[in-house]
Design an enzyme around this catalytic site. Structure first.
Site, PDB file in Angstrom:
ATOM      1  N   SER A   1       1.115  -0.998   0.222  1.00 24.49           N
ATOM      2  CA  SER A   1       0.222   0.222  -0.205  1.00 24.49           C
ATOM      3  C   SER A   1       0.633   1.522   0.063  1.00 24.49           C
ATOM      4  O   SER A   1       1.316   1.613  -0.565  1.00 24.49           O
ATOM      5  CB  SER A   1      -0.680  -0.161   1.250  1.00 24.49           C
ATOM      6  OG  SER A   1      -1.482   0.978   1.100  1.00 24.49           O
TER       7      SER A   1
ATOM      8  N   ASP B   1      -9.889  -3.812  -5.340  1.00 23.03           N
ATOM      9  CA  ASP B   1      -9.110  -2.989  -3.986  1.00 23.03           C
ATOM     10  C   ASP B   1      -9.593  -1.316  -3.867  1.00 23.03           C
ATOM     11  O   ASP B   1      -9.671  -1.040  -5.499  1.00 23.03           O
ATOM     12  CB  ASP B   1      -7.551  -3.363  -4.595  1.00 23.03           C
ATOM     13  CG  ASP B   1      -7.411  -2.302  -3.533  1.00 23.03           C
ATOM     14  OD1 ASP B   1      -7.318  -1.586  -2.883  1.00 23.03           O
ATOM     15  OD2 ASP B   1      -5.630  -2.389  -2.833  1.00 23.03           O
TER      16      ASP B   1
ATOM     17  N   HIS C   1      -7.804  -5.360  -1.537  1.00 23.57           N
ATOM     18  CA  HIS C   1      -7.023  -4.613  -0.747  1.00 23.57           C
ATOM     19  C   HIS C   1      -6.088  -5.312   0.200  1.00 23.57           C
ATOM     20  O   HIS C   1      -5.133  -5.617   0.226  1.00 23.57           O
ATOM     21  CB  HIS C   1      -6.830  -3.274  -0.105  1.00 23.57           C
ATOM     22  CG  HIS C   1      -6.026  -2.166   0.546  1.00 23.57           C
ATOM     23  ND1 HIS C   1      -4.833  -1.774  -0.441  1.00 23.57           N
ATOM     24  CD2 HIS C   1      -5.721  -2.087   0.879  1.00 23.57           C
ATOM     25  CE1 HIS C   1      -4.138  -0.767  -0.538  1.00 23.57           C
ATOM     26  NE2 HIS C   1      -4.113  -0.836   1.254  1.00 23.57           N
TER      27      HIS C   1
END
Length: 711
Positions: free
Chosen positions: A563, A648, A683
């Site tokens: 991330s 995501d 995610h």
């Protein structure tokens, strides 16, 4: 964690003393996909960026889906020689986990609640027992059954009504973090027909056990922006909007105080917060603003007796301080100091009990738990005796108790859940994480904390763990992990899966770079906005230190982040690619400028205080100077595995997809470049505990294969 992939080797002998020549597309007849270039001019501040792969953001475009599938096929072919090893790693990691495990029960409103797993099953079972742990078990939710027919499943926000008869819960079956809230009658097992779509999953009951407050998300941006009130048995279409957060840099949420007296609506951005309160027994009443928002004023609140306790940075309290105010006079002019601001101690959180106040602090990077009696007859810290541990206050819903539940683990010590008697100062270990397989002995591992020097002279801490029998100064393989954003701190934590690396000779390092709050709030402030590059240069400084001190070498150093940590990976491979043999970038945020200019993308507007608003030219130019996608250049890059999820909602799949396409076009090396898109997940990756292990096995196989370790 996210998936990864490896190199396909036909027949190559690697020398362990020098950097290995990794497989290339010229070494094999396997050709990587080539994304079509469709130039799009992106203009801002009279600056034009040409994005050849902008078209990849068309999620519904069949050409885009086909390209992602081709990348997955390429990855499969290039990693086919490691599939048996991946399975072996998966079985090895799985064998350490107690499959029929359960949490330590906690008591709430007359029931003991616990979560357990059954052997061979991926998902938790939520249960409770009335009054006594010897009572008959009541299964609230068996997520294994609920997950049937879904490639992804997550239950969130389980919330029991005050009368113990109902449970509100949220379900996501897409991994887009758009939860549908439903209500279950715990006496009959009936799930009511109300379906509240596009929520955070969380909710809170009013005192009447009939009124439910919840948070809706914007369908496009996924910003949590509206609070609604639902009355049991009424159509969802008749739910009343209680609050609308109109500032698109804020998100909103709702919860109940531990005292159960107040429903609280919170609004928060990176730098500013605001709360509204309403008595829980008056659900149709009007919420009162606690303290109106002011730019750069952060605060959070906890209720006790006839006061609220306020954790805040008011009056330039950079590391926060604790104040209190009468519940009927809550604006900041009424706030009085309880714990003053300290320059060297970050005040992170508080837990309130009838007789005790428990304060979570951070000093010199280390977790501290301070216990105080309200009558001032006791004030002491729990003792912790090393520099690579994590300790935190755990689940403590009971207000009238002398028992504090906290958790402790370290890089070498499995997690323990501990009940501590705050009066007699005695602890009982309720559970220590079991590491099965009969091979783990914590005395075989050693951890330490060392300090690198950044390019501006600042000392940057690094937490390390490795086997005690490891020979230093021999260029060992080392995996360096980093994040460094949002003030989020990666504490030194124990991992059973990590043993698969450590037992094969790897050192694991956490670089506590600026952008986290490891060394206090200023450590965060020095790694954001127009100081963001400190995060990247800190990580590089840690890498150079580990090489200079003989922990590893350039030929055996690996880096990983996900991330915002994936942004970190993208930046360091542009800035210092020669330092790393391999890099894993999981769901990486790499197209910073384009994303931050698009306020229709989920979460973008709420990020301005973290990265800056590129609609302002100074932030635009600064972002552009480090954005990984904008700074890919014709140079040699390390072996790289990049992962993403099609659904995501935090880092859109097209960021890593575009980045990989551009890297393929420009990089001058013959090193491996792999992209794996999980076409079912978002995610957080796979939802099942064992499916997630398969993704870790793929990542580890990528690293181990680069070290010619295949068993």
């Amino acid at each position: 964690m996210k998936t990864l992939h490896i190199i396909f080797i036909l027949s190559l002998i690697f020398a362990t003393s020098c950097k290995k020549d990794t497989m290339t597309t010229s070494d094999t007849k396997i050709k990587p996909p080539v994304a079509v270039k469709k130039p799009t001019n992106l203009e801002k501040h009279q600056d034009i960026r040409v994005d050849d792969y902008f078209w990849l953001n068309e999620r519904e475009n069949e050409e885009v889906i086909n390209y992602l599938k081709k990348e997955n096929e390429y990855n499969e072919k290039m990693t086919s020689h490691t599939k048996e090893f991946q399975d072996s790693l998966f079985q090895e990691m799985k064998s350490r986990i107690k499959e029929d495990d359960s949490s330590v029960p906690y008591k709430l409103n007359g029931y003991w609640y616990l979560t357990r797993f059954e052997k061979g099953k991926d998902y938790p079972i939520y249960t409770r027992k009335k009054e006594s742990l010897d009572a008959e078990e009541e299964i609230l939710f068996d997520c294994n059954k609920e997950a049937e027919g879904h490639s992804y499943f997550r239950l969130s926000g389980l919330n029991i009504s005050p009368d113990n008869k109902l449970a509100a819960f949220g379900v996501d079956t897409v991994s887009r973090r758009k939860y549908t809230i439903q209500i279950k009658n715990l006496e009959t097992g009936e799930i009511y027909p109300e379906r509240i779509e596009t929520t955070t999953g969380g909710s809170t009951w009013a005192a009447d056990s009939k009124t439910l407050f919840y948070t809706k998300k914007d369908d496009q941006t996924l910003r949590s922006n509206r609070i609604y009130r639902h009355v049991l048995g009424t159509p969802v279409s008749e739910d009343v909007e209680i609050y609308n957060e109109t500032d698109d840099t804020f998100y909103t949420f709702v919860y109940k105080t531990k005292s159960k007296k107040y429903i609280v609506i919170g609004s928060s951005s990176t730098l500013t917060s605001e709360y509204r309160i309403l008595k829980a027994d008056d659900p149709t009443g009007e919420f009162k603003i606690f303290q109106p928002r002011e730019r750069n004023l952060e605060y959070s609140i906890a209720h006790y007796g006839d006061h609220f306790y306020v954790l805040t940075n008011v009056d330039e309290a950079t590391n926060f301080k604790l104040m209190k105010t009468p519940e009927k006079n809550t604006s900041k002019e009424n706030w009085k100091d309880v714990i003053a601001h300290r320059d060297d101690v970050l005040l992170e959180d508080i837990e309130i009990f009838k007789e005790y106040l428990v304060v979570s602090e951070r000093n010199n990077g280390l977790n501290k738990i301070n216990i105080k009696r309200w009558d001032n007859t006791a004030d002491y810290y729990l003792p912790f005796d090393n520099e690579t541990y994590t300790a935190y206050v755990s689940t403590n819903p009971d207000f009238d108790t002398k028992t504090l539940r906290y958790a402790y683990n370290s890089l070498t010590t499995p997690n323990s859940v501990i009940d501590f008697d705050m009066e007699i100062k005695e602890k009982v270990v309720k559970k220590e994480q079991e590491v099965l397989g009969g091979k783990f002995d914590k005395s075989n591992y050693v951890s330490e904390r060392v300090w690198a020097t950044a390019e501006d002279g600042v000392k940057v801490p690094i937490s390390l763990v490795y086997r005690k029998d490891l020979k230093k100064d021999t260029g060992n393989p080392l995996l360096q992990y980093g994040y460094g954003s949002y003030g989020s701190t990666i504490d030194p934590y124990f991992s059973t899966v990590r043993l698969s690396l450590l037992d094969r000779g790897f050192i694991f390092a956490i670089a506590h770079v600026r952008g986290s709050e490891y060394l206090g709030r200023s450590w965060y402030e020095d790694g954001k906005l127009l100081k963001k590059k400190n995060t990247f240069t800190d990580f590089i400084a840690c890498s150079k230190f580990l090489i200079d001190k003989g922990y590893t070498s350039k030929d055996h150093l690996y880096a990983m982040g996900g991330s915002a940590g994936g942004l970190l990976m993208g930046a360091v491979v542009n800035m210092a690619p020669e330092l790393y043999n391999g890099v894993i970038a999981a769901v990486p945020f790499v197209d910073v400028v384009t994303t931050m200019l698009d306020d229709s993308i989920p979460l973008t507007t709420g990020e301005y205080d973290e990265w800056g608003n590129p609609n302002e030219e100074n932030y635009y130019q600064y972002m552009k100077s480090y954005s990984p996608y904008d700074n890919v250049t014709a140079q040699a890059y390390p072996n790289m595995l990049v992962t993403t999820g099609l659904h995501d909602s935090q880092v859109q799949y097209w960021e890593p997809a575009k980045w990989v396409a551009k890297l393929r076009e420009l990089k001058t090396d013959n090193n491996l470049l792999l992209l794996h898109t999980n076409m079912e997940a978002g995610h957080g990756g796979a939802s099942g505990r064992f499916e997630a292990l398969k993704e870790v096995a793929e990542e580890y196989a990528f690293l181990l294969d680069l070290e010619s370790i295949n068993n």
